[in-house]
Design an enzyme around this catalytic site. Structure first.
Site, PDB file in Angstrom:
ATOM      1  N   LYS B 237      36.714  61.797  36.524  1.00 24.42           N
ATOM      2  CA  LYS B 237      35.498  61.070  36.880  1.00 24.42           C
ATOM      3  C   LYS B 237      35.372  59.839  35.993  1.00 24.42           C
ATOM      4  O   LYS B 237      35.598  59.916  34.782  1.00 24.42           O
ATOM      5  CB  LYS B 237      34.286  61.980  36.691  1.00 24.42           C
ATOM      6  N   ASP B 265      37.473  59.027  40.340  1.00 25.21           N
ATOM      7  CA  ASP B 265      36.305  59.155  41.224  1.00 25.21           C
ATOM      8  C   ASP B 265      35.086  58.524  40.562  1.00 25.21           C
ATOM      9  O   ASP B 265      34.685  58.939  39.477  1.00 25.21           O
ATOM     10  CB  ASP B 265      36.042  60.646  41.499  1.00 25.21           C
ATOM     11  N   GLU B 291      38.107  56.872  44.097  1.00 21.55           N
ATOM     12  CA  GLU B 291      37.274  57.504  45.111  1.00 21.55           C
ATOM     13  C   GLU B 291      35.832  57.001  45.018  1.00 21.55           C
ATOM     14  O   GLU B 291      35.289  56.848  43.924  1.00 21.55           O
ATOM     15  CB  GLU B 291      37.323  59.017  44.889  1.00 21.55           C
ATOM     16  N   GLU B 320      33.406  61.508  51.865  1.00 24.06           N
ATOM     17  CA  GLU B 320      32.553  62.701  51.736  1.00 24.06           C
ATOM     18  C   GLU B 320      31.104  62.399  52.074  1.00 24.06           C
ATOM     19  O   GLU B 320      30.347  63.283  52.449  1.00 24.06           O
ATOM     20  CB  GLU B 320      32.666  63.295  50.337  1.00 24.06           C
ATOM     21  N   ASP B 343      34.408  65.710  55.330  1.00 28.88           N
ATOM     22  CA  ASP B 343      33.564  66.755  54.761  1.00 28.88           C
ATOM     23  C   ASP B 343      33.128  67.682  55.898  1.00 28.88           C
ATOM     24  O   ASP B 343      32.656  67.215  56.937  1.00 28.88           O
ATOM     25  CB  ASP B 343      32.345  66.138  54.068  1.00 28.88           C
ATOM     26  N   HIS B 370      37.302  66.458  51.225  1.00 25.88           N
ATOM     27  CA  HIS B 370      36.382  66.720  50.128  1.00 25.88           C
ATOM     28  C   HIS B 370      35.993  68.191  50.173  1.00 25.88           C
ATOM     29  O   HIS B 370      35.833  68.770  51.248  1.00 25.88           O
ATOM     30  CB  HIS B 370      35.128  65.852  50.286  1.00 25.88           C
TER      31      HIS B 370
END
Lengths: 458, 458
Positions: B237, B265, B291, B320, B343, B370
């Site tokens: 992240k 992400d 992401e 997502e 998703d 996701h």
């Protein structure tokens, strides 16, 4: 100066039984009951002023929006109104970024999972609820200042105005500095434009003449009445049957003559190729625009349609269903529309509409607001009058939709004269409904509904 | 063969008090309670089978989705399951086009107004509710056929498969015929690919190692554990603090070595220019993708970021939060992403996911689903395994997210072996939760919440 702590937020499910007109809807649509999630804000201030906010819905589903308003309530209750409008950008961000309602960026050390989830955000039910709540805040602010909302905005210095806007996700086309600069440049001639509005009002167009499935006789009658009333701009609904559209468009164009303005509205009926094909066949009637040719989410689709129809002199208009500023940003970037249609209850209230008005100005795209429904005319007139005085400074290719419907339920109904919106003079955002109307139409316990539901044996 | 009339639809607000981990969330986010709107469908058939559907939420707001599910219920109740899946496209259109919930195309002769309004459509709360309801229908269908959902889809003939898809608004990139042709062409080697899945499973990656704000020691420990468990793909992240990101990405890259895959992400943290600038500084760590660099609504923004980062060998991944097929269509048209992340609970169930899988195949963009949250791993594994066997026929650049969280509440939890999802063998969509888990976590009356709320003195 704004003051008081929000002591109460109540939300009402107000529905008008418009589906009982006895006139069925078409095959693909059921009967709507024009409705609103109606928010009332009270403070502990001695002035006793209340803020009223609405978002427009259609019967079933209103309870979902009411539910979302209640979920947002904790952000508003016990807040000082001065703190809210003093950092309106922050407050807007807080509402639209509600940790649990919107998205999460969270670590569970137990699993190390970090999560991002939205039931909105800035779209759908949650965004409609945000609009209702913030519309009430703006109404209350304007009332405390003793000004109609449009005037509150017009008198606000540029720096304060932009401090109400969340520029997140639009800085690639509009920064805070650019927004300020646009507003500063439009200071020139403001006074004259305000006087012009007060004297002549903002040009409107009517959407009450040429509905799908009207018998030609009705169509003729409504057209000639509208012409008598001084209307010069007419919108025709299309998209159900091509031959029927051709006949009706010819009829209307013949009635209004070659000089007056004709617009067409497809209400998202088509896929992209179909839209181009269909409108090519209606081009001979010289429509100024085709409205909502396809899905409101389809930016590139609108761009393709715009490109294909430009040689025919037909512009694309859309926006009433565009769910936030990021969509409008892209419609402008992609040259996907020639007329931008804001909606006072779909975007995140005045705050988000301000950002769209400013982006439209930067791209030199005229704003022609969507109205109708319940209260949309009452609200959006404030925004477009402000737009003319303080942002666009032009009436070129600009007009605001008008529908003569349900105004009688509002305490400060719109005033139309010679096909123009006269600027409201009462303090506030014109969002307040008559107490009795609300009481009688509250669903399901209002008098009107009690009668209807018992009649239906429910 | 499917049979039975839907005799009951119940929906539960199920919340897991994950916010009580005692680990605070960061400044811009509050604590979530991983939650689900959990739908149970019952029929009058003698088999007594029930269909279970979920959509994933985060605590507050779940009640709004529950409210929306109840608003959709009339479309499902007393319907024959055979009629529903027999015209699944029509049924999907009916749910997503609910006259009052979605949009209206209606004439009030009193005013001539025709109105188009959406509290959705195909986005936000209403679309999440649609997903929950349709997930339950698919679960029930698969159970009646005695197959896991992925197998039901794999065995379905192309014509029947596409009959579940609403092609509205996507025919400019994918027609029904093209979709059939894609499925027909992928018949070759299906049997082998199914055997391959049963033997080795579908490759997964872990999102459980490198969370924002983890102390480096924790990060190292989790990484080495994951490496021991055979994980070869890791997601970090980023987006909070550049220097912190640089340090942590260096640490992870050093731990996993140059060969293994690193992904990043940003969870929508950035505006467009910021995303490009930030990722340029992280390029040295050779991420496969970035992401959600910005707003999920910003198709052109993702395209601009993709173009800017391509020379650095970084692809853009998103999806997502993309709310429907029209957004995915445009992301593909605009070359805005290099990895497409479906998703299972945000799109309109299997029906809409099928259309996205087929569009991705046409544009030759790999789908990397996701997962996480509550049940997302359980559901989406079915879709991606079907995608490999019947659509993409490739594992190149493909992998499915995995998070080890809350699986214990599901009756048929995912089975991970050597960093791969093993195809579920039980009939259904793996959506069914343990009765006791639901009972105890129902909000606010479940045992777990009664205790918590009384402890909080509520």
């Amino acid at each position: 100066m704004v003051h008081g702590r929000v002591s109460r937020l109540s939300v009402h499910d107000v529905r008008f039984p418009t589906s009982l007109g006895g006139h069925g809807s078409d095959a693909m649509h059921t009967d709507p009951d024009y409705s609103a999630a109606y928010v009332v804000l009270e403070t502990d201030a001695e002035d006793g002023l209340k803020g009223y906010g609405i978002t427009f819905t259609l019967g079933r589903g209103t309870e979902v929006v009411v539910c979302a308003v209640n979920a947002l309530a904790p952000h508003v209750l016990n807040k000082d109104l001065g703190d809210i409008v003093g950092d309106f950008r922050g407050f807007y961000r807080q509402l639209t970024s509600d940790g649990q309602l919107r998205w999460i960026f969270y670590r569970l050390q137990t699993t190390g999972e970090e999560l991002n989830l939205q039931i909105g955000p800035e779209k759908g039910v949650v965004h409609l609820a945000t609009a209702a709540v913030l519309n009430a805040v703006w109404d209350l602010w304007a009332k405390q200042e003793g000004k109609p909302l449009w005037k509150l905005l017009v008198d606000m210095d540029p720096r304060t105005l932009v401090s109400c806007i969340d520029f997140r996700y639009i800085t690639d086309v509009l920064t805070e500095e650019e927004a300020c600069e646009i507003l500063r440049q439009s200071q020139v001639g403001k006074k004259e434009r305000e006087e012009q509005m007060l004297a002549h009002g903002y040009p409107a167009y009517t959407t009450s003449c040429a509905w799908l499935g009207y018998p030609d006789a009705t169509l003729k009658q409504l057209c000639s009445e509208a012409l008598k009333d001084g209307w010069t701009r007419f919108k025709v609904k299309v998209g159900a049957d091509l031959q029927d559209d051709i006949r009706r468009c010819r009829l209307v164009r013949n009635m209004i003559g070659p000089e007056k303005t004709l617009m067409m509205d497809a209400n998202q009926r088509w896929d992209v190729p179909e839209a181009v094909e269909w409108m090519t066949k209606l081009a001979e009637f010289k429509p100024l625009w085709i409205e909502e040719p396809t899905s409101p989410d389809d930016i590139l689709g609108h761009a393709a349609i715009s490109k294909a129809l430009a040689p025919l002199g037909i512009g694309v208009a859309t926006g009433e269903q565009c769910h936030n500023r990021v969509i409008f940003k892209q419609l402008l970037q992609a040259k996907a529309l020639k007329f931008l249609q804001i909606d006072s209850c779909r975007l995140g209230s005045v705050n988000e509409n301000l950002s769209v008005l400013l982006m439209a100005k930067k791209f030199e795209i005229p704003v022609c607001p969507h109205a109708g429904g319940v209260g949309l005319c009452e609200l959006v007139q404030h925004l477009i009058i402000f737009d003319f005085i303080s942002v666009s400074a032009s009436l070129q290719d600009r007009m605001c939709e008008y529908v003569d419907h349900l105004h009688e339920h509002f305490k400060y109904p719109v005033l139309i004269r010679e096909a123009a919106y006269l600027p409201p003079k009462d303090a506030g955002y014109s969002t307040e409904m008559k107490e009795d109307s609300v009481k009688r139409h509250r669903y399901p316990d209002g008098e009107v509904w009690k009668k209807l539901l018992s009649a239906q044996g429910n």
